[in-house]
Design a protein around this motif. Structure first.
Motif, short mmCIF file in Angstrom:
data_model
loop_
_atom_site.label_atom_id
_atom_site.label_comp_id
_atom_site.label_asym_id
_atom_site.label_seq_id
_atom_site.Cartn_x
_atom_site.Cartn_y
_atom_site.Cartn_z
N MET A 1 1.43 -14.22 67.30
CA MET A 1 1.46 -15.64 66.77
C MET A 1 0.28 -16.36 66.13
O MET A 1 0.56 -17.27 65.41
N PHE A 2 -0.86 -15.85 66.43
CA PHE A 2 -2.06 -16.41 65.64
C PHE A 2 -2.86 -15.38 64.68
O PHE A 2 -3.35 -16.11 63.82
N LEU A 3 -2.25 -14.21 64.59
CA LEU A 3 -2.80 -13.43 63.35
C LEU A 3 -1.72 -13.03 62.46
O LEU A 3 -1.59 -13.15 61.33
N ILE A 4 -0.91 -11.85 63.10
CA ILE A 4 0.11 -11.31 62.10
C ILE A 4 1.09 -12.36 61.36
O ILE A 4 1.28 -12.24 60.14
N LYS A 5 1.81 -13.24 62.16
CA LYS A 5 2.59 -13.89 61.52
C LYS A 5 2.24 -14.87 60.69
O LYS A 5 2.49 -15.18 59.66
N PRO A 6 1.11 -15.71 60.94
CA PRO A 6 0.52 -16.57 60.06
C PRO A 6 -0.20 -16.03 58.89
O PRO A 6 -0.15 -16.71 57.69
N ASN A 111 10.99 -7.69 61.50
CA ASN A 111 11.39 -9.20 61.63
C ASN A 111 12.98 -9.24 62.38
O ASN A 111 12.91 -10.09 63.24
N ILE A 112 13.60 -8.36 62.27
CA ILE A 112 15.05 -8.48 63.03
C ILE A 112 14.84 -8.16 64.51
O ILE A 112 15.58 -8.76 65.26
N ASN A 113 13.82 -7.41 64.68
CA ASN A 113 13.43 -7.15 66.19
C ASN A 113 13.22 -8.45 67.07
O ASN A 113 13.27 -8.79 67.98
N ASN A 114 12.59 -9.42 66.00
CA ASN A 114 12.26 -10.58 66.75
C ASN A 114 13.24 -11.69 66.88
O ASN A 114 12.90 -12.61 67.64
N VAL A 115 14.29 -11.24 66.29
CA VAL A 115 15.37 -12.28 66.40
C VAL A 115 16.72 -11.56 67.10
O VAL A 115 17.75 -12.33 66.78
N THR A 116 16.54 -10.80 67.81
CA THR A 116 17.49 -9.89 68.52
C THR A 116 18.55 -10.91 69.07
O THR A 116 19.61 -10.69 69.24
N GLU A 117 17.99 -11.97 69.97
CA GLU A 117 18.73 -12.87 70.78
C GLU A 117 19.85 -13.52 69.69
O GLU A 117 20.88 -13.72 70.31
N GLU A 118 19.63 -13.73 68.67
CA GLU A 118 20.49 -14.41 67.65
C GLU A 118 21.30 -13.55 66.73
O GLU A 118 21.94 -14.08 65.87
N VAL A 119 21.20 -12.07 67.01
CA VAL A 119 22.01 -11.06 66.37
C VAL A 119 23.07 -10.72 67.05
O VAL A 119 23.34 -10.64 68.27
N LYS A 120 24.42 -10.92 66.33
CA LYS A 120 25.51 -10.55 67.10
C LYS A 120 25.75 -9.11 67.24
O LYS A 120 25.58 -8.18 66.22
N SER A 194 9.89 -14.12 57.21
CA SER A 194 8.67 -14.07 58.06
C SER A 194 8.36 -15.12 58.94
O SER A 194 8.17 -15.29 60.22
N PHE A 195 8.93 -16.49 58.31
CA PHE A 195 8.68 -17.85 59.01
C PHE A 195 9.73 -17.80 60.17
O PHE A 195 9.83 -18.44 61.25
N PHE A 196 11.08 -17.70 59.62
CA PHE A 196 12.17 -17.66 60.64
C PHE A 196 11.65 -16.83 62.03
O PHE A 196 12.09 -17.37 62.92
N SER A 197 11.33 -15.40 61.86
CA SER A 197 11.06 -14.78 63.07
C SER A 197 9.76 -15.21 63.79
O SER A 197 9.95 -15.05 64.86
N GLY A 198 8.76 -15.36 63.00
CA GLY A 198 7.74 -16.04 63.64
C GLY A 198 8.02 -17.21 64.68
O GLY A 198 7.22 -17.13 65.57
#
Length: 256
Positions: A1-6, A111-120, A194-198
């Motif tokens: 949150m503070f390094l990789i995504k920004p 990035n897709i791993n970070n949004v697994t909740e929203e993946v059908k 990147s912004f979406f998953s971050g």
């Protein structure tokens, strides 16, 4: 949150600015993407699809142009393809450095791993996405580099600040600007993803009690994690202050 995504967000923003909005304030690109992500999830995904297609088309242009040049055989730098690895040394350190230098190019899959909740049906679609995307990116990038070596010398590639644009000027002539547009669209698409998953990483961390509760809130009507996205935007704009693209990319690779 503070390094990789920004750092990834700002590296993408600076890349986009280099091709499209260099005369303007780079931070405006970050604010545009932040606004898109906060307004509507479906619109964000539609934007991602459009820019992904634009990136794919741009890469295909380079691949097809390289094949055409190879068939014609009228470029004096064809020897670059034959001697691409001349005077190189094979070793653990050199191979490791080569992997390090191209790490970011192949890191979009997570990035897709970070949004697994929203993946059908993530148990089906997540492996499918990885099995299709990673080999496709590998093959495309390999063919793109072959195209570069067919048209350009290694010296031209090293000295160029935008290899795709230099390639476009040599192969497409007056249409060379197309590659500049394609590169800008590609950078914007990567930035949006990147912004979406971050934002989702920050949102879930807050929901699990690792960050302030306010970051776990979502807009009642838009269903977007607005506080988390705003937090990401603030951190990213702070990272932008130095504005050193090379330092940001190197730090991003090291952190990843």
């Amino acid at each position: 949150m503070f390094l990789i995504k920004p750092f990834g967000i700002i590296a993408g923003s600076l890349s986009f600015a280099k091709y499209a909005v260099a005369p303007f304030y780079t931070g405006s690109c970050v604010l545009v993407v932040a606004t898109i992500n906060m307004l509507n999830v479906r619109f964000t995904m539609a934007t991602q699809v459009v820019f992904m297609v634009a990136k794919f088309v741009g890469l295909l242009i380079i691949v097809i142009g390289g094949i055409a040049s190879l068939v014609q055989g009228n470029y004096g730098s064809l020897c670059s393809l034959e001697s691409a690895f001349a005077d190189t040394k094979l070793g653990i350190s050199t191979v490791g450095m080569a992997l390090y230098q191209c790490l970011w190019s192949y890191s979009g899959w997570y990035n897709i791993n970070n949004v697994t909740e929203e993946v059908k049906r993530p148990e089906v679609n997540l492996p499918r996405a990885l099995m299709i995307a990673v080999p496709m990116v590998t093959i495309l990038y390999l063919l793109v580099n072959v195209s570069y070596l067919v048209v350009m010398t290694t010296t031209e590639m090293i000295s160029s600040s935008a290899v795709a644009v230099t390639w476009g000027n040599k192969v497409l002539g007056g249409w060379g600007w197309v590659m500049s547009v394609a590169a800008a669209l590609s950078a914007f698409g990567s930035l949006n993803g990147s912004f979406f998953s971050g934002g989702r990483v920050c949102y879930v961390a807050a929901r699990e009690g690792h960050m302030p509760d306010i970051l776990a809130m979502a807009h009642m009507h838009r269903r977007t994690p607005s506080p988390a996205l705003i937090f990401n935007t603030i951190i990213s704009l702070i990272v932008l202050i130095p504005g050193d693209f090379q330092a940001i990319v190197n730090f991003f690779r090291y952190s990843a």
